[in-house]
Design a protein around this motif. Structure first.
Motif, short mmCIF file in Angstrom:
data_model
loop_
_atom_site.label_atom_id
_atom_site.label_comp_id
_atom_site.label_asym_id
_atom_site.label_seq_id
_atom_site.Cartn_x
_atom_site.Cartn_y
_atom_site.Cartn_z
N TRP A 201 60.54 35.13 49.83
CA TRP A 201 59.40 34.22 49.31
C TRP A 201 58.35 34.55 50.54
O TRP A 201 57.18 34.87 50.40
CB TRP A 201 59.54 32.82 48.89
CG TRP A 201 58.38 32.04 48.86
CD1 TRP A 201 58.19 30.79 49.48
CD2 TRP A 201 57.15 32.47 48.06
NE1 TRP A 201 56.95 30.21 48.91
CE2 TRP A 201 56.17 31.17 48.44
CE3 TRP A 201 56.77 33.25 47.27
CZ2 TRP A 201 54.77 31.17 47.59
CZ3 TRP A 201 55.37 33.24 46.90
CH2 TRP A 201 54.58 32.21 47.12
N LEU A 226 57.36 34.01 41.14
CA LEU A 226 56.91 33.92 42.85
C LEU A 226 55.92 34.96 42.82
O LEU A 226 55.00 34.58 43.65
CB LEU A 226 58.40 34.19 43.38
CG LEU A 226 58.96 32.77 43.63
CD1 LEU A 226 60.12 33.00 44.68
CD2 LEU A 226 58.23 31.65 44.13
N GLY A 230 53.35 32.38 42.52
CA GLY A 230 53.75 31.42 43.42
C GLY A 230 52.71 30.97 44.32
O GLY A 230 52.58 29.54 44.70
N ALA A 237 56.64 26.60 44.22
CA ALA A 237 57.36 27.87 44.73
C ALA A 237 58.35 27.52 46.17
O ALA A 237 59.34 28.32 46.04
CB ALA A 237 56.17 28.53 45.30
N ALA A 241 62.04 28.47 45.77
CA ALA A 241 62.50 29.67 46.78
C ALA A 241 63.74 29.05 47.42
O ALA A 241 64.60 29.82 47.58
CB ALA A 241 61.56 29.73 47.94
#
Length: 311
Positions: A201, A226, A230, A237, A241
């Motif tokens: 991420w 994401l 995201g 998000a 993550a």
């Protein structure tokens, strides 16, 4: 100029039957699952495919079958680069290149199998560049087996500036080096795709194009969300993550068999047979099925969260 290959790229499993032969029906179902769950491309005949335990003929057939079933819907890249000797490497890679795939992926440690250094790497690199089909887009994979061999800046630049490379699976697992490579690749078709879930991420937020890790065998659609949405939903998000990082730690519990257990539960494949893992994973890793339960439940939870957002 060739097109970059990036985004969410699963490292494909190879389903076997209980006798250890490739399960082609299961593989077709798995390919359809990858596509239905948001994959931007597929990486066939890789370490997750157990390529070191496949014959040349099996590697070629895997690449050919994947390209045929995918049928142009998304790009397919493949490796199968396992030999030590350069002549054998040329032979295996040339055979893989002639299967209908969209990109041929070289393994960095094969260009220096005995850890002799940059000069041997460059000699073997030049040999492959001269003998592999000029019209076949290439990739690089810093495969950790039998050892992880990262590209130097000079080696990376040689790939990027050649105009022949479309993708690199970055296994540095370091944000600084990853983003340095992303910067070096600008203006070229060489897409640098992160393989590490722990930084997936943050890497996407920083501009790295996608994710090519083992967890795409669990929930590629969550990584796709994401990547695509995201930044518009930062709280979800960040929460997702965290789940994805913890889920990816299951790689230590007998991967790729744990991924095959999950797909057996989903009905994608029938057998969890592996040529890589010869021991009983359930005996070695207690409560392994509960881990898989939680992987499935957590994935369903975040899919429901995404549905409530409408994307």
């Amino acid at each position: 100029m060739i097109a970059p290959v990036d985004g969410i790229i699963p490292v494909m499993l190879t389903p076997f039957d209980d006798e250890g032969k490739i399960d082609w029906t299961g593989l077709e179902a798995l390919i359809e699952w990858y596509i239905a769950n948001g994959s931007n491309a597929l990486f066939a005949v890789c370490q997750s495919s157990e390529m070191q335990f496949l014959s040349v003929e099996e590697r070629v057939e895997l690449a050919k079958f994947t390209a045929k079933v995918t049928n142009g819907r998304i790009p397919v890249v493949a490796s199968g680069h396992v030999a030590d000797g350069i002549d054998d490497q040329v032979a295996e890679l040339t055979a893989i290149a002639d299967t209908g795939i969209d990109g041929l992926v070289l393994v960095s440690n094969r260009l220096d199998p005995n850890k002799q250094g940059a000069e041997i790497f460059r000699q073997n690199f030049d040999t492959l560049m001269a003998q592999l089909p000029k019209d076949m887009p290439l990739g690089f994979y810093e495969c950790p087996a039998p050892y992880r061999r990262l590209l130097s800046d000079d080696e990376f630049k040689a790939c990027a500036q050649s105009g022949r490379f479309s993708v690199m699976k970055d296994v540095s697992c370091e944000m600084g080096l990853l983003m340095h490579r992303v910067e070096m690749s600008k203006g070229t078709p060489f897409a640098v795709v992160n393989a590490n879930a722990a930084i997936a991420w943050p890497a996407m937020q920083a501009g790295a194009p996608g994710f090519c890790g083992i967890a795409n065998n669990y929930h590629p659609d969550l990584y796709r969300w994401l990547q695509d949405h995201g930044k518009n939903h930062p709280d979800l998000a960040e929460e997702m993550a965290t789940f994805l990082v913890m889920s990816a730690l299951s790689e230590a519990f007998g991967y790729p068999v744990i991924a095959k257990i999950l797909h057996q539960r989903l009905g994608t494949i029938k057998s969890i047979h592996s040529r890589t893992i010869e021991y009983d994973v359930r005996e070695r890793f207690w409560a392994l099925d509960v881990v898989v339960d939680r992987l499935i439940q957590g994935t369903a939870h975040y899919r429901d969260q995404i549905k409530t957002l409408g994307n």
